[in-house]
Design a protein around this motif. Structure first.
Motif, PDB file in Angstrom:
ATOM      1  N   ASN A 156      22.795  -5.666  24.476  1.00 30.64           N
ATOM      2  CA  ASN A 156      24.202  -6.018  25.271  1.00 30.64           C
ATOM      3  C   ASN A 156      24.165  -6.925  26.331  1.00 30.64           C
ATOM      4  OD1 ASN A 156      25.491  -3.776  23.870  1.00 30.64           O
ATOM      5  ND2 ASN A 156      24.450  -2.717  25.432  1.00 30.64           N
ATOM      6  N   TYR A 157      23.051  -7.823  26.297  1.00 28.37           N
ATOM      7  CA  TYR A 157      22.652  -8.614  27.465  1.00 28.37           C
ATOM      8  C   TYR A 157      22.482 -10.135  26.654  1.00 28.37           C
ATOM      9  CZ  TYR A 157      22.073  -5.539  31.100  1.00 28.37           C
ATOM     10  OH  TYR A 157      22.385  -4.362  32.088  1.00 28.37           O
ATOM     11  N   SER A 158      23.106 -11.275  27.262  1.00 30.18           N
ATOM     12  CA  SER A 158      22.692 -12.504  27.049  1.00 30.18           C
ATOM     13  C   SER A 158      21.250 -12.710  27.517  1.00 30.18           C
ATOM     14  CB  SER A 158      23.702 -13.482  27.506  1.00 30.18           C
ATOM     15  OG  SER A 158      24.890 -13.123  26.680  1.00 30.18           O
ATOM     16  N   MET A 159      20.489 -13.423  26.888  1.00 27.65           N
ATOM     17  CA  MET A 159      19.115 -14.086  27.514  1.00 27.65           C
ATOM     18  C   MET A 159      18.865 -15.320  27.947  1.00 27.65           C
ATOM     19  SD  MET A 159      17.842 -10.838  27.244  1.00 27.65           S
ATOM     20  CE  MET A 159      16.155 -11.316  27.537  1.00 27.65           C
ATOM     21  N   GLY A 160      18.123 -15.603  28.956  1.00 27.41           N
ATOM     22  CA  GLY A 160      18.015 -17.001  29.202  1.00 27.41           C
ATOM     23  C   GLY A 160      16.504 -17.264  29.459  1.00 27.41           C
ATOM     24  N   TRP A 161      16.191 -18.670  29.701  1.00 25.37           N
ATOM     25  CA  TRP A 161      15.061 -19.160  29.997  1.00 25.37           C
ATOM     26  C   TRP A 161      15.222 -20.139  31.093  1.00 25.37           C
ATOM     27  CZ3 TRP A 161      10.345 -17.480  28.297  1.00 25.37           C
ATOM     28  CH2 TRP A 161      10.386 -16.721  27.100  1.00 25.37           C
ATOM     29  N   PHE A 162      14.358 -19.751  32.165  1.00 21.26           N
ATOM     30  CA  PHE A 162      14.351 -20.641  33.349  1.00 21.26           C
ATOM     31  C   PHE A 162      12.941 -21.191  33.592  1.00 21.26           C
ATOM     32  CE2 PHE A 162      18.475 -20.272  35.540  1.00 21.26           C
ATOM     33  CZ  PHE A 162      18.878 -19.265  34.726  1.00 21.26           C
ATOM     34  N   ARG A 163      12.705 -22.226  34.337  1.00 24.96           N
ATOM     35  CA  ARG A 163      11.621 -22.558  34.688  1.00 24.96           C
ATOM     36  C   ARG A 163      11.240 -23.152  36.348  1.00 24.96           C
ATOM     37  NH1 ARG A 163      11.315 -28.159  31.012  1.00 24.96           N
ATOM     38  NH2 ARG A 163      12.664 -29.709  32.359  1.00 24.96           N
ATOM     39  N   GLN A 164       9.984 -22.866  36.844  1.00 22.35           N
ATOM     40  CA  GLN A 164       9.963 -23.470  38.111  1.00 22.35           C
ATOM     41  C   GLN A 164       8.372 -24.202  38.080  1.00 22.35           C
ATOM     42  OE1 GLN A 164      10.219 -20.238  40.777  1.00 22.35           O
ATOM     43  NE2 GLN A 164      10.362 -22.047  42.722  1.00 22.35           N
ATOM     44  N   ALA A 165       8.776 -25.417  38.188  1.00 18.74           N
ATOM     45  CA  ALA A 165       7.625 -26.352  38.691  1.00 18.74           C
ATOM     46  C   ALA A 165       7.068 -26.205  39.901  1.00 18.74           C
ATOM     47  CB  ALA A 165       7.893 -27.802  38.345  1.00 18.74           C
ATOM     48  N   PRO A 166       5.921 -26.579  40.232  1.00 14.01           N
ATOM     49  CA  PRO A 166       5.187 -26.307  41.596  1.00 14.01           C
ATOM     50  C   PRO A 166       6.306 -27.476  42.577  1.00 14.01           C
ATOM     51  CG  PRO A 166       3.343 -26.911  40.072  1.00 14.01           C
ATOM     52  CD  PRO A 166       4.785 -26.948  39.266  1.00 14.01           C
ATOM     53  N   GLY A 167       6.513 -26.920  43.738  1.00 16.02           N
ATOM     54  CA  GLY A 167       7.483 -27.470  44.564  1.00 16.02           C
ATOM     55  C   GLY A 167       8.763 -27.697  44.204  1.00 16.02           C
ATOM     56  N   LYS A 168       9.251 -26.952  43.287  1.00 16.46           N
ATOM     57  CA  LYS A 168      10.311 -27.364  42.948  1.00 16.46           C
ATOM     58  C   LYS A 168      11.323 -26.047  42.894  1.00 16.46           C
ATOM     59  CE  LYS A 168      10.014 -31.852  40.580  1.00 16.46           C
ATOM     60  NZ  LYS A 168      10.330 -32.441  39.275  1.00 16.46           N
ATOM     61  N   GLU A 169      12.524 -26.055  42.786  1.00 13.50           N
ATOM     62  CA  GLU A 169      13.337 -24.801  42.490  1.00 13.50           C
ATOM     63  C   GLU A 169      13.439 -24.346  41.155  1.00 13.50           C
ATOM     64  OE1 GLU A 169      16.290 -25.376  46.203  1.00 13.50           O
ATOM     65  OE2 GLU A 169      17.320 -25.325  44.247  1.00 13.50           O
ATOM     66  N   TRP A 199      24.719 -12.926  23.904  1.00 11.68           N
ATOM     67  CA  TRP A 199      24.354 -11.775  23.211  1.00 11.68           C
ATOM     68  C   TRP A 199      25.544 -11.577  21.798  1.00 11.68           C
ATOM     69  CZ3 TRP A 199      27.131  -7.199  21.856  1.00 11.68           C
ATOM     70  CH2 TRP A 199      28.252  -6.983  22.775  1.00 11.68           C
ATOM     71  N   SER A 200      26.848 -11.876  22.138  1.00  7.41           N
ATOM     72  CA  SER A 200      27.879 -11.576  21.260  1.00  7.41           C
ATOM     73  C   SER A 200      27.885 -12.423  20.172  1.00  7.41           C
ATOM     74  CB  SER A 200      29.063 -11.417  22.304  1.00  7.41           C
ATOM     75  OG  SER A 200      29.428 -12.625  22.882  1.00  7.41           O
ATOM     76  N   SER A 201      27.855 -13.771  20.424  1.00  7.30           N
ATOM     77  CA  SER A 201      28.096 -14.865  19.409  1.00  7.30           C
ATOM     78  C   SER A 201      26.817 -15.427  19.041  1.00  7.30           C
ATOM     79  CB  SER A 201      29.121 -15.743  19.863  1.00  7.30           C
ATOM     80  OG  SER A 201      28.516 -16.476  21.011  1.00  7.30           O
ATOM     81  N   GLY A 202      25.601 -15.393  19.735  1.00  8.27           N
ATOM     82  CA  GLY A 202      24.550 -16.142  19.387  1.00  8.27           C
ATOM     83  C   GLY A 202      24.622 -17.558  19.717  1.00  8.27           C
ATOM     84  N   SER A 203      25.658 -18.059  20.568  1.00 10.22           N
ATOM     85  CA  SER A 203      25.874 -19.251  20.943  1.00 10.22           C
ATOM     86  C   SER A 203      24.917 -19.781  21.788  1.00 10.22           C
ATOM     87  CB  SER A 203      27.302 -19.643  21.727  1.00 10.22           C
ATOM     88  OG  SER A 203      28.308 -19.161  20.791  1.00 10.22           O
ATOM     89  N   ALA A 204      24.244 -20.956  21.714  1.00  8.24           N
ATOM     90  CA  ALA A 204      23.282 -21.452  22.685  1.00  8.24           C
ATOM     91  C   ALA A 204      23.510 -22.557  23.526  1.00  8.24           C
ATOM     92  CB  ALA A 204      21.866 -21.981  21.770  1.00  8.24           C
ATOM     93  N   TYR A 205      22.942 -22.690  24.738  1.00  4.48           N
ATOM     94  CA  TYR A 205      23.399 -23.569  25.795  1.00  4.48           C
ATOM     95  C   TYR A 205      22.017 -24.179  26.356  1.00  4.48           C
ATOM     96  CZ  TYR A 205      27.426 -20.985  25.384  1.00  4.48           C
ATOM     97  OH  TYR A 205      28.822 -20.459  24.954  1.00  4.48           O
ATOM     98  N   TYR A 206      21.996 -25.345  26.550  1.00  6.51           N
ATOM     99  CA  TYR A 206      20.748 -26.033  26.957  1.00  6.51           C
ATOM    100  C   TYR A 206      20.969 -27.087  28.286  1.00  6.51           C
ATOM    101  CZ  TYR A 206      19.161 -24.627  22.367  1.00  6.51           C
ATOM    102  OH  TYR A 206      18.641 -23.889  21.216  1.00  6.51           O
ATOM    103  N   ALA A 207      19.752 -27.147  28.929  1.00  5.76           N
ATOM    104  CA  ALA A 207      19.991 -28.346  30.063  1.00  5.76           C
ATOM    105  C   ALA A 207      19.869 -29.371  29.261  1.00  5.76           C
ATOM    106  CB  ALA A 207      18.753 -27.734  31.080  1.00  5.76           C
ATOM    107  N   ASP A 208      20.242 -30.355  29.850  1.00 12.13           N
ATOM    108  CA  ASP A 208      20.202 -31.661  29.214  1.00 12.13           C
ATOM    109  C   ASP A 208      18.823 -32.347  28.940  1.00 12.13           C
ATOM    110  OD1 ASP A 208      23.237 -33.121  31.019  1.00 12.13           O
ATOM    111  OD2 ASP A 208      22.915 -31.876  29.097  1.00 12.13           O
ATOM    112  N   SER A 209      17.720 -31.648  29.937  1.00 16.33           N
ATOM    113  CA  SER A 209      16.432 -32.461  29.855  1.00 16.33           C
ATOM    114  C   SER A 209      15.869 -31.838  28.718  1.00 16.33           C
ATOM    115  CB  SER A 209      15.977 -32.000  31.308  1.00 16.33           C
ATOM    116  OG  SER A 209      15.832 -30.651  31.550  1.00 16.33           O
TER     117      SER A 209
END
Length: 122
Positions: free
Chosen positions: A31-44, A53-63
């Motif tokens: 029932n949940y959409s899932m994501g990935w985040f990252r945090q580099a040293p000294g950064k947010e 979760w419903s459609s399987g559509s994926a979204y990405y950061a430009d980087s």
């Protein structure tokens, strides 16, 4: 109790690949959409990718677009992040998270894993 457990981090060379996994407790996953985040040293902490979760559509950061691929296996309650063409700037602690709200903003996520470290050497 809801748990998200990441694995697959480690050391890679520039241009190499790693595959992260995130195992989720059963009831949450479907029932949940899932994501990935990252945090580099000294950064947010920053958004990396998410999958609805419903459609399987994926979204990405430009980087990471065209280099990373997010996927999920509902039968295994597991989310993946395939990371190719890694760069030193991809070095960070990577977190998986679950949301029933927005996909890009960290504050929208309800549950978080403890993170897995990815280090890319130049």
């Amino acid at each position: 109790q809801v748990q998200l457990v990441e694995s697959g981090g480690g050391l890679a060379q520039t241009g190499g690949s790693l595959r992260l996994s995130c195992a989720a407790s059963g009831r949450i996953f479907s029932n949940y959409s899932m994501g990935w985040f990252r945090q580099a040293p000294g950064k947010e902490r920053e958004f990396v990718a998410a999958i609805r979760w419903s459609s399987g559509s994926a979204y990405y950061a430009d980087s990471v677009k065209a280099r990373f691929t997010i996927s999920r296996d509902n039968a295994k309650n597991t989310e993946y992040l395939q990371m190719n063409s890694l760069k030193p700037e991809d070095t960070a602690v990577y977190y998986c998270a679950a949301t029933r709200r927005g996909l890009v903003v960290a504050e929208s996520y309800d549950y978080w894993g403890n993170g897995t470290l990815v280090t890319v050497s130049s």
